[in-house]
Design an enzyme around this catalytic site. Structure first.
Site, PDB file in Angstrom:
ATOM      1  N   SER A  69       0.795  -1.224   0.000  1.00 49.17           N
ATOM      2  CA  SER A  69       0.000   0.000   0.000  1.00 49.17           C
ATOM      3  C   SER A  69       0.829   1.277   0.000  1.00 49.17           C
ATOM      4  CB  SER A  69      -0.960  -0.003   1.180  1.00 49.17           C
ATOM      5  OG  SER A  69      -0.257  -0.177   2.386  1.00 49.17           O
ATOM      6  N   HIS A  75      -5.325  -3.524  -2.652  1.00 48.89           N
ATOM      7  CA  HIS A  75      -5.030  -2.587  -3.746  1.00 48.89           C
ATOM      8  C   HIS A  75      -4.889  -3.300  -5.086  1.00 48.89           C
ATOM      9  CE1 HIS A  75      -4.390   0.719  -0.913  1.00 48.89           C
ATOM     10  NE2 HIS A  75      -3.832  -0.197  -0.140  1.00 48.89           N
ATOM     11  N   LYS A 119     -11.948   0.601  -1.449  1.00 44.43           N
ATOM     12  CA  LYS A 119     -10.944   1.157  -2.358  1.00 44.43           C
ATOM     13  C   LYS A 119     -11.506   1.134  -3.786  1.00 44.43           C
ATOM     14  CE  LYS A 119      -7.584   0.673   1.114  1.00 44.43           C
ATOM     15  NZ  LYS A 119      -6.927  -0.251   2.026  1.00 44.43           N
TER      16      LYS A 119
HETATM   17  C1  LIG Z   1      -6.801  -0.279   3.437  1.00 45.96           C
HETATM   18  C2  LIG Z   1      -6.149  -1.566   3.740  1.00 45.96           C
HETATM   19  C3  LIG Z   1      -6.683  -2.444   4.668  1.00 45.96           C
HETATM   20  C4  LIG Z   1      -7.801  -2.048   5.589  1.00 45.96           C
HETATM   21  O1  LIG Z   1      -9.013  -1.986   4.938  1.00 45.96           O
HETATM   22  P1  LIG Z   1     -10.158  -1.036   5.533  1.00 45.96           P
HETATM   23  O2  LIG Z   1     -11.390  -1.519   4.891  1.00 45.96           O
HETATM   24  O3  LIG Z   1      -9.776   0.357   5.152  1.00 45.96           O
HETATM   25  O4  LIG Z   1     -10.153  -1.246   7.018  1.00 45.96           O
HETATM   26  C5  LIG Z   1      -6.113  -3.680   4.787  1.00 45.96           C
HETATM   27  N1  LIG Z   1      -5.039  -4.036   4.057  1.00 45.96           N
HETATM   28  C6  LIG Z   1      -4.463  -3.191   3.186  1.00 45.96           C
HETATM   29  C7  LIG Z   1      -3.280  -3.627   2.406  1.00 45.96           C
HETATM   30  C8  LIG Z   1      -4.997  -1.927   3.001  1.00 45.96           C
HETATM   31  O5  LIG Z   1      -4.410  -1.076   2.168  1.00 45.96           O
END
Ligand SMILES: *Cc1c(COP(=O)(O)O)cnc(C)c1O
Length: 403
Positions: free
Chosen positions: A195, A223, A254
């Site tokens: 990320s 992602h 996302k």
């Molecule tokens: C954003 C993210 C999460 C957490 O997800 P949320 O729904 O925002 O709690 C978990 N793992 C990765 C790699 C992320 O980028």
């Protein structure tokens, strides 16, 4: 009983004193974080503090967060089912919208089953400790997201960390785990797209290794889903290993533009998590309108529109890469490494003054001295957005390898 030596409210021991000292320490280190309020919807062109900004900070990769079809799906659902779910899924909170979303996800991901959670954080915290306990071993990539690290710690399993994407070290941990803990479960935890670095895991090698050493793989596609793979199913699709991964996680907040997360795997995994995942069992079900909007997002992702949004996103990724003179980025996350925390903050400030929101990412999110600007691209950015960003980024490119 009151302690006569301690003044009312705690005096020097008061919570307020503690908080003030801690915040001062954070500020002195140049690491104080503040919340930025948007006065506009979450899109590529936003308003914050009365200023119009081009937004290169969101993970809304396909521009679905404000898609009219998602809003419409949510509206229809809330008129039908209301907003609150009332209870945990196991009590009386499982609504038709939740089941439908899970069917849509398992269909899209070609998985035996899916189970949804309130967030990616909750999905990790509920799944990893359900699968492993103190008798077991969890092996994580050094750059795994905080929720994966916290989940692994919570499990009580023995932890081993391998340097980022270092498959040789992963293999030596796997050998160690198998030699030392013959009867244990061994879980490898990795992300598909990291990320804060935007690079991808050597997934084929990881899958081969975990198979060879009798381990399981938990792959976080937060992602990757919507961005990678010919059909947007993620890095597992792009590398042709979908059928060989025991547990996949993805987030709905996302590329899917909504909120929540899912775990996919075999049908038994879903049944097991319904019985053993504490963040699923002891938490109120997400609102039905959110689930309905997410189901619509999955439908879009799997159809022609998803393909066309993905092509727009990749056009923007390639254009920014070539305008900056860097090798073609492997994902929609492009880090511009600055180094010092203060320098990254200053660079972020410069960009803001030029009308671009690009977050400076600092310790503890990334290693000390590896502070960076983190650019994220969306299918909704125009050619002009991308071109003008490249111009203002160029002066900050010193630490980033060019081709
Ligand atoms: C954003 C993210 C999460 C957490 O997800 P949320 O729904 O925002 O709690 C978990 N793992 C990765 C790699 C992320 O980028």
């Amino acid at each position: 009983m009151e302690n006569p030596d301690i003044p009312a409210g705690g005096g020097p021991f008061s919570l307020e004193n503690f908080l003030r000292d801690e915040l001062a320490r954070i500020q002195e280190a140049g690491l104080l974080r503040r919340l930025r309020v948007l006065d506009s919807p979450q899109t590529t062109h936003i308003v914050s503090d009365g200023r119009a900004l081009v937004n290169f900070s969101s993970n809304d990769y396909l521009g679905l967060a404000n898609h009219p079809a998602l809003k419409e799906a949510a509206r229809i659902e809330w008129e039908k089912a209301g907003f609150g779910s009332g209870a945990s899924r196991l009590v009386c909170g499982t609504l038709a919208a939740h089941e439908r979303l899970e069917e849509m996800i398992s269909g899209f991901k070609r998985a035996g089953a899916a189970l949804c959670f309130s967030s990616g954080y909750a999905a990790a915290m509920g799944t990893i400790p359900a699968l492993c306990s103190s008798e077991d071993v969890i092996i994580l990539d050094k750059l795994c997201h905080a929720c994966l690290v916290d989940a692994a710690r919570l499990s009580g399993a023995q932890l081993r960390v391998f340097p980022h994407n270092d498959v040789e070290k992963l293999e030596s941990h796997l050998r160690w785990a198998r030699a030392k803990h013959r009867g244990s479960r061994v879980l490898v935890v990795a992300e598909s797209v990291y990320s804060m670095d935007g690079d991808v895991a050597p997934l084929r090698e990881i899958v081969d290794l975990k198979d060879r050493h009798g381990a399981w793989l938990f792959l976080d596609e937060a992602h990757g889903v919507g961005v990678l793979g010919a059909n947007g199913r993620g890095l597992a699709e792009a590398t042709g290993v979908e059928g060989r991964i025991e547990v996949q996680m993805g987030t709905l907040g996302k590329a899917l533009g909504t909120h929540g997360a899912y775990i996919t795997g075999c049908r038994l995994l879903r049944d097991f998590l319904v019985n053993r995942s504490r963040s699923f069992i002891y938490s109120t079900a997400p609102p039905a309108p959110v689930a309905a909007a997410a189901a619509r997002a999955v439908e879009i992702l799997g159809g022609a529109e998803g393909g066309s949004l993905r092509r727009s996103l990749w056009k923007n990724i390639r254009n920014l890469g070539s305008a900056l003179g860097i090798p073609e980025p492997p994902s929609a996350i492009i880090p511009i490494i600055v180094g010092a925390e203060a320098a990254a903050m200053a660079a972020g400030g410069d960009l803001l003054a030029s009308g671009f929101l690009v977050p400076a990412i600092r310790y503890p999110t990334v290693a000390r001295g590896a502070a960076r600007l983190r650019v994220t691209l969306s299918a909704s950015h125009s050619d002009e957005d991308v071109g003008s960003l490249a111009e203002v980024l160029k002066p900050h490119m010193a630490g980033t390898p060019t081709c």
